[in-house]
Design a protein around this motif. Sequence first.
Motif, PDB file in Angstrom:
ATOM      1  N   MET A   1     196.952  12.270  80.848  1.00  0.00           N
ATOM      2  CA  MET A   1     197.191  11.413  81.739  1.00  0.00           C
ATOM      3  C   MET A   1     196.124  11.377  82.651  1.00  0.00           C
ATOM      4  O   MET A   1     195.670  10.180  83.420  1.00  0.00           O
ATOM      5  N   VAL A   2     195.354  12.205  83.222  1.00  0.00           N
ATOM      6  CA  VAL A   2     194.305  12.377  84.147  1.00  0.00           C
ATOM      7  C   VAL A   2     193.158  11.505  83.187  1.00  0.00           C
ATOM      8  O   VAL A   2     192.286  10.653  83.974  1.00  0.00           O
ATOM      9  N   ARG A   3     193.182  11.645  81.911  1.00  0.00           N
ATOM     10  CA  ARG A   3     192.086  10.903  80.901  1.00  0.00           C
ATOM     11  C   ARG A   3     192.320   9.324  81.285  1.00  0.00           C
ATOM     12  O   ARG A   3     191.382   8.562  81.639  1.00  0.00           O
ATOM     13  N   LEU A   4     193.542   8.827  81.173  1.00  0.00           N
ATOM     14  CA  LEU A   4     193.680   7.577  81.203  1.00  0.00           C
ATOM     15  C   LEU A   4     193.445   7.141  82.683  1.00  0.00           C
ATOM     16  O   LEU A   4     192.851   5.928  83.007  1.00  0.00           O
ATOM     17  N   GLN A   5     193.762   7.914  83.916  1.00  0.00           N
ATOM     18  CA  GLN A   5     193.674   7.549  85.315  1.00  0.00           C
ATOM     19  C   GLN A   5     192.042   7.386  85.454  1.00  0.00           C
ATOM     20  O   GLN A   5     191.658   6.450  86.195  1.00  0.00           O
ATOM     21  N   ASN A   6     191.203   8.184  84.850  1.00  0.00           N
ATOM     22  CA  ASN A   6     189.914   8.200  85.109  1.00  0.00           C
ATOM     23  C   ASN A   6     189.260   7.121  84.477  1.00  0.00           C
ATOM     24  O   ASN A   6     188.309   6.553  84.804  1.00  0.00           O
ATOM     25  N   LYS A   7     189.712   6.847  83.188  1.00  0.00           N
ATOM     26  CA  LYS A   7     189.210   5.746  82.289  1.00  0.00           C
ATOM     27  C   LYS A   7     189.490   4.477  83.285  1.00  0.00           C
ATOM     28  O   LYS A   7     188.554   3.723  83.322  1.00  0.00           O
ATOM     29  N   ALA A   8     190.597   4.339  83.831  1.00  0.00           N
ATOM     30  CA  ALA A   8     191.082   3.183  84.523  1.00  0.00           C
ATOM     31  C   ALA A   8     189.972   2.958  85.788  1.00  0.00           C
ATOM     32  O   ALA A   8     189.520   1.904  86.167  1.00  0.00           O
ATOM     33  N   GLN A   9     189.790   4.176  86.231  1.00  0.00           N
ATOM     34  CA  GLN A   9     188.898   3.978  87.702  1.00  0.00           C
ATOM     35  C   GLN A   9     187.542   3.574  86.862  1.00  0.00           C
ATOM     36  O   GLN A   9     186.611   2.761  87.825  1.00  0.00           O
ATOM     37  N   GLU A  10     187.067   4.099  86.049  1.00  0.00           N
ATOM     38  CA  GLU A  10     185.588   3.607  85.623  1.00  0.00           C
ATOM     39  C   GLU A  10     185.846   2.185  84.991  1.00  0.00           C
ATOM     40  O   GLU A  10     184.904   1.505  85.613  1.00  0.00           O
ATOM     41  N   ILE A  11     186.811   1.522  84.442  1.00  0.00           N
ATOM     42  CA  ILE A  11     186.862   0.135  84.313  1.00  0.00           C
ATOM     43  C   ILE A  11     187.078  -0.505  85.727  1.00  0.00           C
ATOM     44  O   ILE A  11     186.345  -1.797  85.681  1.00  0.00           O
ATOM     45  N   ARG A  12     187.596  -0.031  86.622  1.00  0.00           N
ATOM     46  CA  ARG A  12     187.542  -0.685  87.815  1.00  0.00           C
ATOM     47  C   ARG A  12     186.093  -0.882  88.497  1.00  0.00           C
ATOM     48  O   ARG A  12     185.876  -1.996  88.864  1.00  0.00           O
ATOM     49  N   ARG A  13     185.317   0.193  88.308  1.00  0.00           N
ATOM     50  CA  ARG A  13     183.899   0.064  88.951  1.00  0.00           C
ATOM     51  C   ARG A  13     183.100  -0.804  88.061  1.00  0.00           C
ATOM     52  O   ARG A  13     182.580  -1.739  88.811  1.00  0.00           O
ATOM     53  N   LYS A  14     183.315  -0.838  86.755  1.00  0.00           N
ATOM     54  CA  LYS A  14     182.709  -1.750  85.901  1.00  0.00           C
ATOM     55  C   LYS A  14     183.162  -3.249  86.218  1.00  0.00           C
ATOM     56  O   LYS A  14     182.139  -4.228  86.422  1.00  0.00           O
ATOM     57  N   THR A  15     184.391  -3.366  86.447  1.00  0.00           N
ATOM     58  CA  THR A  15     184.870  -4.566  86.631  1.00  0.00           C
ATOM     59  C   THR A  15     184.299  -5.322  87.983  1.00  0.00           C
ATOM     60  O   THR A  15     183.906  -6.335  88.096  1.00  0.00           O
ATOM     61  N   PHE A  16     184.464  -4.481  88.875  1.00  0.00           N
ATOM     62  CA  PHE A  16     183.745  -4.912  90.230  1.00  0.00           C
ATOM     63  C   PHE A  16     182.324  -5.215  90.165  1.00  0.00           C
ATOM     64  O   PHE A  16     181.796  -6.303  90.848  1.00  0.00           O
ATOM     65  N   GLU A  17     181.562  -4.449  89.336  1.00  0.00           N
ATOM     66  CA  GLU A  17     180.070  -4.600  89.376  1.00  0.00           C
ATOM     67  C   GLU A  17     179.905  -5.983  88.439  1.00  0.00           C
ATOM     68  O   GLU A  17     178.968  -6.788  88.799  1.00  0.00           O
ATOM     69  N   ALA A  18     180.779  -6.185  87.411  1.00  0.00           N
ATOM     70  CA  ALA A  18     180.466  -7.451  86.646  1.00  0.00           C
ATOM     71  C   ALA A  18     180.753  -8.612  87.710  1.00  0.00           C
ATOM     72  O   ALA A  18     180.084  -9.601  87.202  1.00  0.00           O
ATOM     73  N   ILE A  19     182.046  -8.453  88.053  1.00  0.00           N
ATOM     74  CA  ILE A  19     182.078  -9.944  89.150  1.00  0.00           C
ATOM     75  C   ILE A  19     181.123 -10.019  90.242  1.00  0.00           C
ATOM     76  O   ILE A  19     180.880 -11.138  90.387  1.00  0.00           O
TER      77      ILE A  19
END
Lengths: 272, 314
Positions: free
Chosen positions: A1-19
């Motif tokens: 579950m930590v893996r998914l939370q970490n993955k989500a946070q990585e996706i959040r960072r990349k999303t912020f950067e992409a926008i």
Amino acid sequence: MVRLQNKAQEIRRKTFEAIYNAGGGHYGGSLSAIEILTALHFDIMKLKQGEPEWPERDRFILAKGHAGPPLYVILSKLGYIDPARLAELDQDGGSLPKHVDRLKVQGIEYSSGPLGQGISVACGMASAARLDQNNCYVYVLMGDGELDEGQVWEAAMTASHYRLDHLIAFVDRNRNQIDGTTEDIMALEPLADKWSAFGWHVQTIDGHDTEAILSAVAAAKKATGKPSVIIANTVKGKGVSFMENEYKWHSGQITPEQYTQGVADLEGVSKQ
Amino acid sequence: MIEFGERRDTNATYGATLTALAKENSNIVVVEADLMKASGSAVFKVAFPERMFNVGIAEQDALSFSAGLAAMGKIPFVSGFACFMAQRACDQAMNSIAYNKYNVKVVGTYAGLTSEKNGGTHISVSDLAIYRAMPGFLVIDPGDANEFAAVLRFASEYDGPVYIRSNKGVFPTFLPEDSVFKPGKAIVLSDGADVGLITCGIATAEGVKATAMLNELGIGVRHIHMPTVKPLDTEELIRTAKQTRLLITVENHSVIGGLGGAVAEVLCAQFPAKLIRLGLQDHFGETATLGYMMHEYGIDADAIASSAEKAMNA
């Protein structure tokens, strides 16, 4: 579950950067939906890495089509699109329009943007799958502001009438829409009661808790004979201090200083 | 000389044809919005109950739902009153179907004035214009029930969105029962060097009668039936414009954006010619019989012949 939370946070960072690199966009509703999108694509849904057209895949409709950026980040990780294309987000002649487009982006099931239509399309997909004895699930993610659209409730009746139990809907309940909070502009509460009255199996969860999302989907699959909705309480602009719960960040542009602040906020969370 | 056959309706044709097609193609499904009575699909429901979806009085849901069926490889035929399919569910047709390039067939029933005493709110004066404006949609207004059946078969085999008009009531047939529909192709019904008469839908039968009247007066008519309003048969249109002294379009629709509008667009760009557009002159229909309105609005045989004669003598 930590893996998914970490993955989500990585996706959040990349999303912020992409926008930010796109020159602005729909930060608020993209950042609120990250954990839902991540849990669906990296755990819940039956998908095949690198094969977006695999016939037996579960289907996902991003009814709130403006949250394309995080989904594009995810599709790049699934090997459906080249990660280099993220730089083309919203660019002239680019291949990644902010409102998701199935004809331009591999892995997008349905081109959306005009709100309220995605859930009807999902009903049609689920009905067709049942006709073909294809056991796939159809997932749809709606914004909470989207529920103002009357068509959502037409489809809510249809799903219930046809007992579409392989249809699982999420509501990204970030409580904000373009002109203000949902309760100020067009009150949705009591939202769970509304869905219940329409004949749906209803759950309300913390939409940023991947474990809760997984459990809710598991429970939804057990609720046979009726469609399921998961009202996911989220924070609009989640993770970026100056955006959180501010309706004005439904969409917009930020300064380089604000970008730096946002990156620091998101890295801070990652380090915790 | 065109001879009229049995009077048939598109309503009975719809159910019978789709049922027959569905036996050959298991992907054909039907979607309704509480108007099986108008479309005639009830017999399909009897034959294939599991392949019929009725979403209730919810045209928007019906079109988007159909898009979802098409996304999974089905070939949905979705119907409802033409006014609602075009106006109320316009955004769903545009985005759920056209923008996504889904293989959905939209059938607008009780088209135009055939809605008769349902009145002005139910008479579709702009459905052809609305669907013509949607990228990717073919737009077809069949001339009789035989052609309507052929159009349904064509649509079931064609991969892409199609808008098809269906009418209320029985109309004379003038095309053979086994006709094969050719999209984007006009049918030349008569030849002559004076008037180029271009018609679609139920206006074609009136055009046939008007042609006979005009011939009696010594006026030659090149009458072309143009069931595909988009894409238009521009080749046949230009040929007719070159061979005649003036053109007249007739349609069961507003003159704005439908057949007349489409013809005007082509002529202006490719072969400027004198054009008279008969149809509803930018007004609504009313609660009245079809015959009354067709005469009042100048699209029955007498009115067409009168307009043509007047123009020729002008």
